[in-house]
Design an enzyme around this catalytic site. Structure first.
Site, PDB file in Angstrom:
ATOM      1  N   ASN A   1      52.714  82.315   5.387  1.00 25.32           N
ATOM      2  CA  ASN A   1      52.848  83.293   4.363  1.00 25.32           C
ATOM      3  C   ASN A   1      53.708  82.739   3.298  1.00 25.32           C
ATOM      4  OD1 ASN A   1      53.084  85.806   3.480  1.00 25.32           O
ATOM      5  ND2 ASN A   1      53.772  86.756   4.994  1.00 25.32           N
ATOM      6  N   HIS A   2      53.347  83.397   2.112  1.00 23.58           N
ATOM      7  CA  HIS A   2      54.341  83.000   0.832  1.00 23.58           C
ATOM      8  C   HIS A   2      55.573  83.788   0.864  1.00 23.58           C
ATOM      9  CE1 HIS A   2      50.867  81.191  -1.356  1.00 23.58           C
ATOM     10  NE2 HIS A   2      50.060  82.174  -0.817  1.00 23.58           N
ATOM     11  N   THR A   3      56.324  83.120   0.295  1.00 22.85           N
ATOM     12  CA  THR A   3      57.635  83.711  -0.075  1.00 22.85           C
ATOM     13  C   THR A   3      57.708  84.123  -1.400  1.00 22.85           C
ATOM     14  OG1 THR A   3      58.649  81.590  -0.528  1.00 22.85           O
ATOM     15  CG2 THR A   3      58.979  82.347   1.787  1.00 22.85           C
TER      16      THR A   3
END
Length: 566
Positions: A104-106
């Site tokens: 996932n992206h932060t």
């Protein structure tokens, strides 16, 4: 082209030249492929690590990156996207246009564009015999249990229980392909959508059946267990000796497990023999030459322990007999002489001989025996040869992996099971038993939580006392030094606690392995003294991590005691 989009036909219909080209393609990819696998030349396979079990295939248009470990007969149909850290069990069937996104992206810094911020990855774990329909999205951190079904178009954001059929956005339980052991009450057992999400959490005010009044359930279990303790011991007492389960031969460990169970639930020695008679027998079983306790022969008598570090059949008796005597107010009559005589070089040589890379549990078992023997010897005033104990602790400190906090390595076949289980045994007998801080406690928490997401270990029908204890104790031990990821640890403990309470069989106790419809007939699920003693300890550690241990009304004082033994 036909086989690229219908790869299940390849090995039955492709000619010899086509089969050779396929095998050459697999050789050129330099990944780990089982027999009769198929990889379409029209797929984009860019994995850092890839293992495909026998009979698995990747169809045209599939896009794979990261680390994928798939069992046998797994299908990645056209245009599937599988990225990040992914583990598939056996017979996982994935429909076309489905995405498993194990990263996932932060977006923690609003002043930095999202694509420039760090990625996170908890991974996705899929169990055995799982059908995932087309156009499904499964997000990072999700575990899907054995024999579950994910309906076409579902967006899965939370764990899917074993045997559940889920669908929708976000996905919810629609019905059960395989009902859970013991069933569920209310709408969770119906074919309509339940109020709870897939992790078992529910809205405030719902009953224990749905989210769990954990403290009340723990207290109720403890009352029931104490009421049934005598019956559990009675069923395993035959001709003056304890057996682990009815129909089995007496063992040294069974006598000790009976002492531990009676101490936990009744606060006294088993009433089947006078306490002094039990002490006398345990002390007489110690071999005066080696200080070890040999195994009992099935026809009567006792095996003589082999010299040296350590007789495999006698090793665990250093722990169980030593602590049973301690609970009965006594101790070994002799020191463990094979340890008292060992110098620093012999200790280090023994540590170096252990199979840390392939079987870290076995290596940790060896360390546990050694550390416990040192403890009993020191309690008797026998301090051993100069530098021997320091060599043990020095070697462990020097060889702990800063990345995992543990010793040993994971394996494709069972993930982090070996290093986590080995850490429990090695740390229990040394750092925990002597009241010393473990190295890298935050990394221990990280490693155990990663391991606890492995569907091969954590699903209720896969659980056994050893594997869950080896999760609970290291987390508890690390918590004495750090609050790292405390909320996640407590949440995991609550979930495992709910599972563990359901493993109890009235009047018989716990089997070593959790009972489940899919494990019927497995002897390890039959309740016995070993399973009961271990799960009672597991329950205490989980309850303490969850903040409800007071309701149990006991605290382990034997092999699994939380306090330093000194």
């Amino acid at each position: 082209m036909r086989f690229d989009y219908s790869p299940w036909l390849f090995w039955s219909e492709a000619d010899e030249d086509e089969q050779k080209r396929q095998l050459d393609l697999q050789d050129g990819l330099a990944y780990d492929f089982g027999e009769r696998c198929f990889v379409s030349a029209l797929a984009s396979v860019q994995n850092d690590q890839l293992t495909l079990g026998p009979g698995s295939y990747i169809a045209a248009g599939a896009y794979l990156t990261g680390e994928l470990r798939a069992g046998r007969d797994c299908t990645m149909n056209p245009y599937t996207v599988i990225r990040g850290s992914i583990v598939l069990g056996d017979a996982v069937r994935i429909g076309a246009h489905t995405s498993l996104l194990g990263f996932n992206h932060t977006m923690t810094d609003p002043d930095v564009e999202v694509h420039r911020q760090p990625l996170t990855s908890r991974g996705i774990r899929i169990g055995d015999d799982v059908w995932i329909g087309s156009h499904v999205v499964i997000l990072d951190g999700v575990t899907v249990g054995d024999r579950a079904v994910v309906a076409a178009g579902a967006v899965v954001t939370r764990d899917v229980p074993a045997g559940a059929v889920v669908g929708g956005n976000p996905a919810r339980i629609l019905k059960w392909r395989v009902p859970p052991a013991g069933g569920l009450s209310g709408d969770a057992a119906s074919t309509t959508q339940p109020k709870s999400d897939l992790s078992g959490k529910a809205a405030e005010g719902e009953s224990w059946d749905r989210r769990g009044d954990v403290a009340g359930a723990v207290a109720g279990f403890a009352t029931r267990a104490r009421e049934q303790a005598e019956a559990i011991l009675d069923r395993c007492f035959v001709d003056g000796l304890f057996v682990d389960r009815p129909g089995e031969a007496p063992t040294v460990r069974a006598q000790c497990d009976a002492v531990e169970i009676a101490d936990l639930l009744l606060g006294e020695a088993p009433r089947h023999l006078p306490a002094e008679a039990q002490v006398r027998r345990l002390r007489e079983w110690q071999d005066p030459d080696t200080g070890m306790v040999g195994a009992l022969r099935s026809g009567g008598g006792q095996e003589r322990p082999e010299p040296g570090l350590f007789d495999e059949a006698a090793g665990y008796h250093v722990l169980c007999v030593g602590y049973a005597l301690d609970l009965l107010g006594s101790r070994f009559p002799e020191p463990v002489r094979v340890v008292a005589a060992a110098g620093a070089e012999e200790i280090v040589a023994g540590l170096e001989r252990q199979p840390w890379r392939t079987s870290a549990w076995s290596a940790g078992h060896w360390v546990d025996i050694l550390g416990t023997a040192v403890h009993w010897n020191r309690a008797m005033g026998e301090r051993g040869r100069p530098g021997a104990t320091e060599a043990l602790f020095g070697w462990l400190l020097a060889h702990a992996d800063p990345a995992t906090g543990m010793w040993g390595s994971g394996r494709p076949v069972d993930g982090l099971l070996q290093p986590v289980n080995g850490f429990y045994r090695a740390a229990r007998g040394t750092f925990a038993q002597f009241g010393l801080p473990v190295p890298y406690p935050e990394r221990v928490v990280d490693t155990v939580l990663t391991h606890a997401a492995d569907v091969r270990v954590i699903r209720p029908e896969r659980q056994n006392a050893c594997n869950i204890l080896d999760i609970a104790h290291p987390l508890w031990l690390a918590r004495q030094q750090t609050a790292h990821r405390a909320d996640e640890v407590a949440g995991l403990a609550r979930g495992l606690l709910r599972d563990a309470l359901g493993h109890w069989t009235d009047g018989q106790g716990f089997g070593f392995r959790a009972p489940h419809p899919t494990t019927t007939g497995d002897p390890a699920t039959v309740p016995g003294l070993q399973g009961t003693e271990m799960w009672l300890a597991v329950l205490w550690y989980l309850a303490d991590l969850a903040g409800v241990a007071e309701g149990l009304g006991y605290r382990p004082r034997g092999v699994h005691r939380p306090e330093p033994a000194g």
